[in-house]
Write a protein that holds these residues in place. Structure first.
Motif, PDB file in Angstrom:
ATOM      1  N   ALA A  26       0.832  -1.212   0.000  1.00  0.00           N
ATOM      2  CA  ALA A  26       0.000   0.000   0.000  1.00  0.00           C
ATOM      3  C   ALA A  26       0.857   1.249   0.000  1.00  0.00           C
ATOM      4  CB  ALA A  26      -0.951  -0.013   1.193  1.00  0.00           C
ATOM      5  N   SER A  27       1.847   1.257  -0.849  1.00  0.00           N
ATOM      6  CA  SER A  27       2.686   2.442  -1.009  1.00  0.00           C
ATOM      7  C   SER A  27       2.107   3.337  -2.098  1.00  0.00           C
ATOM      8  CB  SER A  27       4.109   2.025  -1.392  1.00  0.00           C
ATOM      9  OG  SER A  27       4.703   1.278  -0.362  1.00  0.00           O
ATOM     10  N   ASN A  28       2.364   4.611  -1.985  1.00  0.00           N
ATOM     11  CA  ASN A  28       1.935   5.558  -3.015  1.00  0.00           C
ATOM     12  C   ASN A  28       3.068   5.729  -4.022  1.00  0.00           C
ATOM     13  OD1 ASN A  28       0.459   7.417  -4.459  1.00  0.00           O
ATOM     14  ND2 ASN A  28       0.938   9.134  -3.109  1.00  0.00           N
ATOM     15  N   TRP A  29       3.122   4.824  -4.986  1.00  0.00           N
ATOM     16  CA  TRP A  29       4.201   4.859  -5.960  1.00  0.00           C
ATOM     17  C   TRP A  29       4.049   6.062  -6.901  1.00  0.00           C
ATOM     18  CZ3 TRP A  29       2.027   4.752 -10.722  1.00  0.00           C
ATOM     19  CH2 TRP A  29       0.821   4.053 -10.898  1.00  0.00           C
ATOM     20  N   ARG A  30       5.178   6.454  -7.478  1.00  0.00           N
ATOM     21  CA  ARG A  30       5.205   7.530  -8.484  1.00  0.00           C
ATOM     22  C   ARG A  30       5.713   6.935  -9.796  1.00  0.00           C
ATOM     23  NH1 ARG A  30       5.513  12.386  -5.461  1.00  0.00           N
ATOM     24  NH2 ARG A  30       4.468  11.957  -3.486  1.00  0.00           N
ATOM     25  N   GLY A  31       4.958   7.116 -10.859  1.00  0.00           N
ATOM     26  CA  GLY A  31       5.376   6.519 -12.116  1.00  0.00           C
ATOM     27  C   GLY A  31       4.743   7.198 -13.314  1.00  0.00           C
ATOM     28  N   PHE A  32       4.780   6.491 -14.455  1.00  0.00           N
ATOM     29  CA  PHE A  32       4.347   7.085 -15.721  1.00  0.00           C
ATOM     30  C   PHE A  32       3.610   6.068 -16.594  1.00  0.00           C
ATOM     31  CE2 PHE A  32       8.143   9.323 -14.382  1.00  0.00           C
ATOM     32  CZ  PHE A  32       7.806  10.666 -14.562  1.00  0.00           C
ATOM     33  N   TYR A  33       2.695   6.609 -17.405  1.00  0.00           N
ATOM     34  CA  TYR A  33       2.107   5.820 -18.489  1.00  0.00           C
ATOM     35  C   TYR A  33       2.207   6.630 -19.775  1.00  0.00           C
ATOM     36  CZ  TYR A  33      -2.142   8.675 -17.640  1.00  0.00           C
ATOM     37  OH  TYR A  33      -3.038   9.709 -17.472  1.00  0.00           O
TER      38      TYR A  33
END
Length: 333
Positions: free
Chosen positions: A259-266
């Motif tokens: 339940a981490s708030n990941w940071r990423g891209f699409y």
């Protein structure tokens, strides 16, 4: 495209990581040059804006001007406006990315982007995370996650949880996921109060007004170090960086909860495979630089790296699990 331009950007890209293997050189084919849009699907100053601007600045620096990443703020519908723009307006464009986080998957899981789903874009990679955390005040008689779970099993409404998201939002879902993994079935009885921001939620728990905080590591670190908060668990596979590395993880405690708030891209679904792999490789390279690692430290983020198909599978699994939880508590049918 001229060979000279290819060579120049290949060398610039290779400089992203000193000592990396030759696999990075493959990231320069095909070359993407000129202006690239990074859609931050919210206003300036938020997490998505930070993600675009931080990685954009890093890629700009290392490409020696051949690649210019500009942040395009596109607020609306909790990220839905940006998601729709990617699908309907930029579906074949290899020169656009969009920032995403766990908030994106939660809204997709709850059908908050009408007519859209996670498989309508390509998920490129995650470059860091703000781990979820469960904590109580220093004076609380709850001394472990096991004690908390036992109380919920005896009476799901016996404790009140505080978080910064709305009902059915990410902080609320964290405790529901934890309870679900522990075998609780009547999740609707778990009491949760929403606050405008993480600081307000922390203050209520520290002051003894609310039983349990469901938050993130970045906003609780200072209170844990001061002794005002007693952490029960980090909601993920990995422990936090020192000095908070003594806090056990949910997986260590036998609960399958990430339940981490990941940071990423699409990026758009219909881009050529070579362009997709170029972005996968270059974002992976950027995430391993000293510059990005320092940025994470300064902003309270922890390492979390998933790229390409691994990240795509992670996102779709998370959407599925969040949809299940959301159905159980009646947010969606």
């Amino acid at each position: 495209m001229k060979t000279r331009t290819k060579t120049k950007l290949a060398l610039a890209t290779a400089s992203l990581i000193i000592g990396m293997t030759s696999g990075l050189s493959n990231a320069a084919e095909p070359l993407i040059t000129g202006k690239v849009d990074c859609i931050a699907p919210a206003g300036p100053g938020g997490g998505w804006d930070f993600t675009c601007r931080s990685i954009g600045r890093l890629l700009n620096n290392f490409s020696h001007g051949d690649l210019t990443v500009q942040t395009l703020n596109m607020p609306g519908a909790g990220g839905g406006v940006g998601f729709a723009h990617m699908i309907t307006k930029r579906s074949h464009d290899p020169k656009v990315l969009a920032a995403a986080s766990t908030a994106t998957t939660a809204r997709l899981a709850q059908n908050q982007f009408p007519g859209m789903s996670s498989d309508m874009v390509r998920w490129v990679g995650a470059i860091g995370t703000d781990p979820g955390i469960i904590a109580v005040s220093k004076d609380s008689d709850i001394d472990s996650l096991a004690t908390l779970i036992t109380r919920l099993k005896n009476d799901p409404s016996s404790l009140t949880f505080a978080g910064a998201s709305a009902i059915g939002g990410w902080d609320h879902l964290k405790i529901l996921m934890t309870a679900h993994s522990a075998g609780l079935s009547d999740l609707k009885q778990i009491k949760y109060l929403s606050y405008n921001n993480g600081g307000s939620a922390v203050t209520q728990v520290v002051g003894g007004h609310i039983d349990v905080l469901v938050g993130v590591a970045s906003s609780t670190k200072g209170f844990i170090e001061s002794g005002d908060l007693k952490p029960l668990a980090v909601l993920g596979h990995d422990r936090l960086s020192p000095p908070l590395d003594s806090i056990p993880t949910s997986f260590e405690l036998g609960l399958d909860v990430e339940a981490s708030n990941w940071r990423g891209f699409y990026m758009p679904k219909e881009v050529p495979e070579e362009a997709y792999q170029w972005w996968v490789n270059n974002l992976k390279a950027a995430s391993q630089t000293d510059e990005w690692k320092q940025t994470m430290v300064q902003n309270g983020l922890e390492p979390f790296s998933l790229f390409g198909e691994d990240f795509d599978q992670f996102v779709n699994k998370q959407v599925g699990s969040l949809a299940t939880i959301s159905k159980e508590i009646g947010i969606i049918k």
